[in-house]
Design an enzyme around this catalytic site. Structure first.
Site, PDB file in Angstrom:
ATOM      1  N   CYS A  18      -4.618  22.115  11.436  1.00 20.39           N
ATOM      2  CA  CYS A  18      -4.715  24.552  11.751  1.00 20.39           C
ATOM      3  C   CYS A  18      -5.091  24.039  13.157  1.00 20.39           C
ATOM      4  CB  CYS A  18      -6.270  23.706  11.322  1.00 20.39           C
ATOM      5  SG  CYS A  18      -7.370  22.632  11.838  1.00 20.39           S
TER       6      CYS A  18
ATOM      7  N   ARG B 181     -11.201  22.440  10.050  1.00 24.77           N
ATOM      8  CA  ARG B 181     -10.858  22.514   9.362  1.00 24.77           C
ATOM      9  C   ARG B 181      -9.758  21.418   8.000  1.00 24.77           C
ATOM     10  NH1 ARG B 181      -7.928  28.145   9.543  1.00 24.77           N
ATOM     11  NH2 ARG B 181      -8.085  27.541  11.543  1.00 24.77           N
TER      12      ARG B 181
ATOM     13  N   ASP C 187       4.467  13.884 -12.639  1.00 25.70           N
ATOM     14  CA  ASP C 187       4.058  12.839 -12.951  1.00 25.70           C
ATOM     15  C   ASP C 187       3.768  12.106 -11.560  1.00 25.70           C
ATOM     16  OD1 ASP C 187       4.287  12.721 -15.709  1.00 25.70           O
ATOM     17  OD2 ASP C 187       6.534  12.223 -15.800  1.00 25.70           O
TER      18      ASP C 187
END
Length: 190
Positions: free
Chosen positions: A24, A30, A133
């Site tokens: 950020c 954040r 996966d």
């Protein structure tokens, strides 16, 4: 953790885990919330989560953010803001900006990382519904879907900076990050 090469793949990552870097601006609101909440949500041992800011200065976590983070189940202890550099981007397997300008700043610092750089919400949007996966496969599949989906308006792809706003806005932004991170954790470690 050792530096990554441009050709690094899942087999090399198995030796040292999967690293997520949140970006950020100041690394005080954040991205630290995202870092600490994702670290708490992922299985121990296989992941490393860090954060940095494009204009960060070495400072402790904002006190209000620390309080909110503690309420959301993250650990604010020992956090200090870091400025984003090319080495951090090179090491990361996935770089997630909180706004498009943060993703773009990461790519400018390390252009070879383009296929690993997204906004947090962009990555979720592109990776959701894929059958990965491994976290590396999720990144590869998300990158391959760029350009195949219509991007949303800029304001829906980022999470606004709460600097200078009320405590209510800080909490709202932290909750946006919290919700996105919960979804992200399910993608990276289903």
């Amino acid at each position: 953790m050792s530096g990554r090469s441009a050709a690094r793949g899942p087999s090399a990552a198995a030796a040292d885990g999967f690293e997520v870097l949140f970006v950020c601006t100041g690394n005080l609101h954040r991205s630290p919330v995202a870092e600490r909440l994702l670290a708490a949500a992922l299985p121990r041992g296989g992941f490393r989560v860090r954060s940095a800011g494009t204009a960060a200065r070495p400072m402790p976590l904002d006190p209000l953010t620390a309080t909110i983070l503690d309420e959301l189940g993250g650990d604010a202890e020992g956090f200090a803001a870091l400025r984003l550099d090319a080495g951090q981007i090179e090491q990361a397997d996935l770089v997630l900006g909180l706004e498009r300008c943060h993703r773009e700043a990461a790519v400018r610092l390390h252009p070879l990382a383009l296929r690993r750089c997204f906004t947090l919400r962009e990555f979720i949007r592109l990776a959701k519904g894929t059958r990965a996966d491994t976290p590396h496969e999720a990144v590869r599949l998300a990158a391959s879907r760029r350009g195949t989906l219509i991007p949303p308006a800029d304001e829906t792809d980022g999470i606004d900076d709460p600097v200078g706003a009320s405590a209510k806005v800080h909490r709202a932004r932290a909750l946006e990050v919290h919700d996105a991170v919960r979804t992200l954790a399910g993608i990276l470690a289903p």
